[in-house]
Design an enzyme around this catalytic site. Structure first.
Site, PDB file in Angstrom:
ATOM      1  N   GLY A  32       0.831  -1.200   0.000  1.00 38.27           N
ATOM      2  CA  GLY A  32       0.000   0.000   0.000  1.00 38.27           C
ATOM      3  C   GLY A  32       0.861   1.244   0.000  1.00 38.27           C
ATOM      4  O   GLY A  32       2.095   1.181  -0.042  1.00 38.27           O
ATOM      5  N   ALA A  33       0.206   2.382   0.043  1.00 38.64           N
ATOM      6  CA  ALA A  33       0.904   3.658   0.080  1.00 38.64           C
ATOM      7  C   ALA A  33       0.210   4.548   1.098  1.00 38.64           C
ATOM      8  O   ALA A  33      -1.017   4.657   1.110  1.00 38.64           O
ATOM      9  CB  ALA A  33       0.908   4.319  -1.295  1.00 38.64           C
ATOM     10  N   GLU A  40       0.401   8.352   3.615  1.00 36.21           N
ATOM     11  CA  GLU A  40       0.585   9.779   3.382  1.00 36.21           C
ATOM     12  C   GLU A  40       2.051  10.122   3.197  1.00 36.21           C
ATOM     13  O   GLU A  40       2.406  11.006   2.426  1.00 36.21           O
ATOM     14  CB  GLU A  40       0.008  10.560   4.575  1.00 36.21           C
ATOM     15  CG  GLU A  40       0.194  12.069   4.472  1.00 36.21           C
ATOM     16  CD  GLU A  40      -0.292  12.794   5.718  1.00 36.21           C
ATOM     17  OE1 GLU A  40      -0.089  14.014   5.792  1.00 36.21           O
ATOM     18  OE2 GLU A  40      -0.860  12.140   6.613  1.00 36.21           O
ATOM     19  N   GLY A  47       4.691   7.746   2.504  1.00 36.55           N
ATOM     20  CA  GLY A  47       5.479   6.876   1.649  1.00 36.55           C
ATOM     21  C   GLY A  47       4.832   5.515   1.491  1.00 36.55           C
ATOM     22  O   GLY A  47       3.657   5.322   1.840  1.00 36.55           O
ATOM     23  N   GLU A  48       5.603   4.554   0.995  1.00 35.88           N
ATOM     24  CA  GLU A  48       5.066   3.221   0.732  1.00 35.88           C
ATOM     25  C   GLU A  48       5.007   2.389   2.008  1.00 35.88           C
ATOM     26  O   GLU A  48       5.758   2.620   2.957  1.00 35.88           O
ATOM     27  CB  GLU A  48       5.936   2.509  -0.310  1.00 35.88           C
ATOM     28  CG  GLU A  48       5.859   3.130  -1.701  1.00 35.88           C
ATOM     29  CD  GLU A  48       6.783   2.454  -2.689  1.00 35.88           C
ATOM     30  OE1 GLU A  48       6.331   2.127  -3.796  1.00 35.88           O
ATOM     31  OE2 GLU A  48       7.963   2.252  -2.338  1.00 35.88           O
ATOM     32  N   ASP A 102     -10.742   9.648  13.989  1.00 33.93           N
ATOM     33  CA  ASP A 102     -10.872   9.149  12.614  1.00 33.93           C
ATOM     34  C   ASP A 102     -11.248   7.669  12.621  1.00 33.93           C
ATOM     35  O   ASP A 102     -10.733   6.881  11.845  1.00 33.93           O
ATOM     36  CB  ASP A 102      -9.555   9.370  11.865  1.00 33.93           C
ATOM     37  CG  ASP A 102      -9.730   9.216  10.344  1.00 33.93           C
ATOM     38  OD1 ASP A 102     -10.890   9.258   9.880  1.00 33.93           O
ATOM     39  OD2 ASP A 102      -8.722   9.069   9.642  1.00 33.93           O
TER      40      ASP A 102
END
Length: 920
Positions: free
Chosen positions: A564-565, A567, A569-570, A682
């Site tokens: 995944g990626a 906010e 980086g990977e 969140d």
């Protein structure tokens, strides 16, 4: 690129000529060519049209390209007083059928005005080439039309095509041809499948760009055991070679003393007379039996003391093994009869398991004849009948014992223990737990299934029955019946050691109670033992990281693949290898290159937050990498990923009982955070992670903040985006967040879970969501949602935050529902017109659905379009006549999908339905 349509003017029948366009023959550089031409410069109110024939569209090609070759005459080459233009227009019209020569201007919409880069003067012709895009096509086909309003133009050719990523094989994964998406869908995810005799831990995926190029493959296929990669295929290992595991490696020659007689071998069996020990790797060589020891010598230096020194030389042939040991057997012989010497005889250092080639024998009697037999042994000696007596290992029972590690200042030891166990691979719909209450820290469990994995958990109980600390769930497996008798007997049971941290807190009847928000505490409640510390309060954020997180050396981390990626980086899946610890699968968040110091601090602040939490329903922080160039956050790896995506992929596959079990885990994690005076801000299904045991864990603490000690117990933000669909109205209106606003968000998460990942409020805009909430509207009950669960949702969505339940109350209620499964049988009222967003037989704009495919797309069931077509159901009238059995017969098997389509048809039949939401 695939051509949909192409014409040259010499093919007169390709276009329908309307109003003044004509086919002309021209000569350019000595070559003749044809063109559709119009040149009525000087005549007023020109409106000349040229239309293509019907162009059929591939269903997935919503974006097409039109390449034109044309010539435009320079207006300066005419009389200056003559009206003249140097442009013409491109139009398009969609249709589900060919209308022949019928032409109505009102059905066409303008795409673009086309102007030449080079114009043709009297001295020569210049050909222009232009490519234009027509987007958002949805009908079966379309027409192109060219309008001239006063230019002198010749159209030489038109090429209509769409872009597609061609079928390919990448990393042994086969991907089908895929039509490129529009500019709004820059990357189109495509699932592939491994080539024959290859496999992957996850479905391989790749992305098709809008330019028809493949990029960013996720998921890696590897050749199965017994197969090796040759080009884009997996081929069998040749006889004499083997490959033991799925990998990218080549087949290897069979090791020493083995034979590979067949192709496709995962291992090579031993040759006759050669063996492998139970502890030898199956991919290793086979070894022979050792020969007898040589040169046995007895030295009687201390015969008066009854002592004898035996020594010998190693065997000539060890069979290729280094684990040679020796045993000594003594026999006393008298009158021609020999018998064992008995226990009186002493051996120094021992009589068996000797690694040295000598032994001292003592306590011998005078005037007796002694015979000594020395044998050589190795790991494979058992196959020559030299092994000690064998016995069956238990295949239907296990012995367990555990240690208790008390906490300091523990006043009372645990009185009893609660042992819970279950089969690991129980059917997802029915999981049977066995619970034993024990008086001691060990137990023998019998009547288990052979060759079966079981999961065990131990919890300590105090004298009043209240629960104490608990072990994690540990896995142990009984033996297969086929392996019984092939193992040396070293004991009759498998001993399991489970460390249970017992924590009993003595209640203080005079606890201090401050002036706090009644939502967060009551006179009966104690302050939490541990309070969250906001890392942003540290002057140096690096100090907070070192205080709350463990530093990991990057050499202990192995990245395997991108999953995944984020906010910053990977995100990778990988392995954490810490010396002295078992290898652990982890998720690795990385910081992309070129970061600023503030980005680095913001990135590591999440680790400072996570490092303060220890709960089985909160994602666990393994550690951080901060002292090297590439900063990383390492957390436990959750195999099933985000909860919303996991539920969408398994729509209808879980029972209400299982879904409520997931919610109970989330609620327990949130209770822990709330008890630490911590607000998440969140909470959403996308931020809940799921592991292989379907345990749900709260993650993503990027928006989270501490509860301040003010009487309101709130945190006021300084601005920024907030997730409207999940956020309580007071938090939206005043930017104030509390545990009560987290409870509101938990109610939305409950709705997401019971709706199998449906988007809350569907396609309503954020403005529409806020307006509906302020007008006291609430989400309706999801399909098949138990009434008790929906009532809890409504309680979480009460306007007055002080009246919403606390997370402790929520955990207690969900526990009661799980203990009484019958309470989940009463289903809340469900209105398909609301829940599936279908106003009668119309689309979202109120107009009737024009096709079955359009209707299926509106309820997110477009994958069944072909099923309906093959069954001959091609219009909405036929859909309205369908019953549940008809839906099954066309191939809709998943329970969730079957219900969604059936309920949608019910909504379609109600012609008086209107779009609404339930009011509380």
């Amino acid at each position: 690129m695939e051509i949909l349509y192409m014409f040259f003017a010499s093919k007169v029948l390709i276009c329908v000529v309307l109003f003044q366009w004509e086919v002309v023959q021209k000569t350019l550089n000595g070559s003749q060519f044809y063109a559709y031409s119009v040149c009525n410069v000087g005549e007023p109110e020109q409106d000349n049209w040229l239309r293509t024939t019907f162009i059929q569209r591939r269903p997935s090609a919503s974006r097409i390209f039109v390449e034109l070759q044309f010539i435009v005459r320079d207006c300066n080459s005419f009389d200056a007083s003559v009206p003249c233009k140097e442009t013409f227009n491109l139009f398009t019209s969609e249709s589900d059928a060919d209308v022949g020569t019928t032409f109505r201007k009102g059905q066409f919409k303008k795409v673009v005005t086309i102007a030449p880069d080079e114009i043709t003067s009297k001295n020569g012709m210049r050909i222009n080439t232009e490519t234009k895009v027509v987007d958002n096509l949805s009908r079966k086909g379309f027409y192109l039309a060219f309008q001239d309003i006063g230019a002198c133009v010749a159209l030489l050719s038109v090429k209509v095509y769409y872009k597609a990523c061609t079928a390919t094989v990448e990393s042994l994964a086969r991907f089908p041809e895929t039509v490129a998406g529009s500019e709004n869908q820059a990357l189109r995810e495509v699932k592939g499948e491994c080539v024959e005799n290859a496999q992957s831990e996850e479905v391989p995926r790749i992305y098709c760009t809008a330019d028809g190029e493949w990029v960013v493959q996720v998921g890696h296929c590897q050749c199965k055991p017994g197969y090796e990669k040759v080009g884009d295929t997996c081929q069998e290992c040749q006889p004499g070679f083997f490959k033991a595991a799925s990998s990218d490696g080549k087949c290897e020659p069979c090791p020493a003393n083995t034979q590979g007689l067949e192709a496709g071998a995962a291992f090579c069996p031993c040759m006759d007379g050669f063996y492998q020990a139970p502890t030898d790797p199956i991919t290793g060589p086979c070894s022979g039996l050792p020969t007898a020891p040589r040169d046995l010598v007895a030295t009687t230096t201390q015969l008066s003391a009854g002592k004898l020194l035996l020594s010998w030389s190693p065997p000539d042939d060890t069979g290729g093994r280094s684990d040679i040991t020796y045993s000594v057997e003594c026999q006393s012989c008298e009158g021609g009869a020999c018998r064992p010497c008995g226990e009186k005889i002493r051996y120094e250092p021992a009589s068996a398991g000797l690694t040295l080639t000598r032994v001292t024998v003592s306590e011998l009697d005078a005037h007796l004849n002694y015979t000594f037999i020395v044998e050589a042994h190795s790991g494979v000696s058992m196959f020559a009948g030299q092994a000690s007596a064998r016995a069956h290992k238990p295949v239907t029972s296990l012995s367990l014992s555990w240690d208790v590690s008390p906490r300091p200042r523990l006043h009372a030891p645990p009185i009893r223990y609660e042992l819970t166990y279950r089969k690991k691979d129980d059917n997802l719909d029915v999981t049977t737990y066995t619970v034993l209450i024990l008086e001691k820290s060990s137990v023998q469990i019998s009547e288990l299934a052979p060759g079966t994995a079981y999961l065990f958990r131990v919890q300590a109980l105090s004298s009043d029955g209240s629960p104490g600390g608990s072990s994690i769930e540990e896995q142990y497996e009984t033996l297969h019946e086929s392996t019984v008798g092939d193992l040396d007997f070293f004991g009759g049971a498998v001993m399991l050691f489970i460390v249970v941290v017992v924590l009993f807190l003595k209640r203080n009847s005079h606890s201090r109670q401050g002036a706090e928000d009644n939502y967060f505490s009551s006179p009966e409640q104690l302050k939490p033992l541990k309070t969250y510390v906001d890392p942003h309060t540290y002057e140096d954020p690096n100090v907070a990281v070192l205080k709350f997180a463990t530093e990991i050396h990057p050499s202990h981390i192995t990245k395997q693949k991108v999953i995944g990626a984020g906010e910053f980086g990977e995100v990778y899946r990988g392995i954490l290898k810490v010396p002295g610890r078992k290898d652990v699968a982890v998720a690795i968040k990385t910081l992309k290159p070129g970061y600023t110091e503030k980005q680095r601090q913001d990135f590591l602040s999440e680790a400072s937050i996570m490092g303060q939490f220890t709960h089985q329903n909160i994602i666990r922080l393994e550690g951080v990498v901060t002292k090297f160039k590439h900063a990383m956050i390492v957390t436990e790896y959750m195999e099933n990923g985000a909860l919303d995506r996991y539920l969408k992929d398994h729509d209808g596959e879980f029972s209400s009982f299982q879904l409520v079990g997931m919610l109970r885990g989330i609620a327990a994690g949130m209770k822990y955070l709330s008890d630490m005076s911590y607000v998440h801000r969140d909470l959403a299904a996308r931020n809940i992670l799921v592991n292989n045991n379907l345990e749900c864990k709260v993650s993503d603490f990027g928006l989270s903040r501490v509860l301040e000690d003010d009487p309101e117990g709130t945190y006021t933000t300084s601005g920024g985006k907030i997730p409207i669909r999940w956020t309580a109205p007071e938090a939206i209106a005043y930017r104030k967040f509390t545990s009560a606003s987290d409870v509101w968000s938990f109610g939305i998460v409950m709705w997401e879970v019971m709706a199998f990942g449906e988007r809350p409020y569907w396609d309503m805009s954020n403005h529409e969501v806020m307006k509906a909430i302020n007008e006291a509207f609430r989400l309706p009950a999801p399909m098949d949602c138990p009434s008790a669960v929906y009532q809890l949702m409504l309680q979480c969505w009460l306007q007055d935050r002080s009246k919403r339940p606390r997370f402790g109350d929520i955990v207690s209620l969900l526990d009661k529902l799980l203990r009484s499964p019958d309470s989940l049988k009463t289903i809340a009222d469900f209105d398909p017109r609301v829940s599936i967003r279908l106003p009668s037989t119309s689309g979202s704009d109120g107009s009737p659905f024009r096709s079955v495919s359009e209707w299926l797309e509106s309820i997110k069931m477009s994958q069944y379009s072909e099923n309906f077509t093959c069954a001959g159901i091609i219009n909405m009238d036929q859909v309205l006549q369908m019953k549940n059995e008809d839906i099954k017969n066309i191939g809709v098997r998943l329970p969730g999908h079957l219900k969604r389509i059936a309920y949608s048809i019910l909504g379609l039949k109600d012609q008086t339905s209107t779009l609404s939401v339930f009011a509380v």
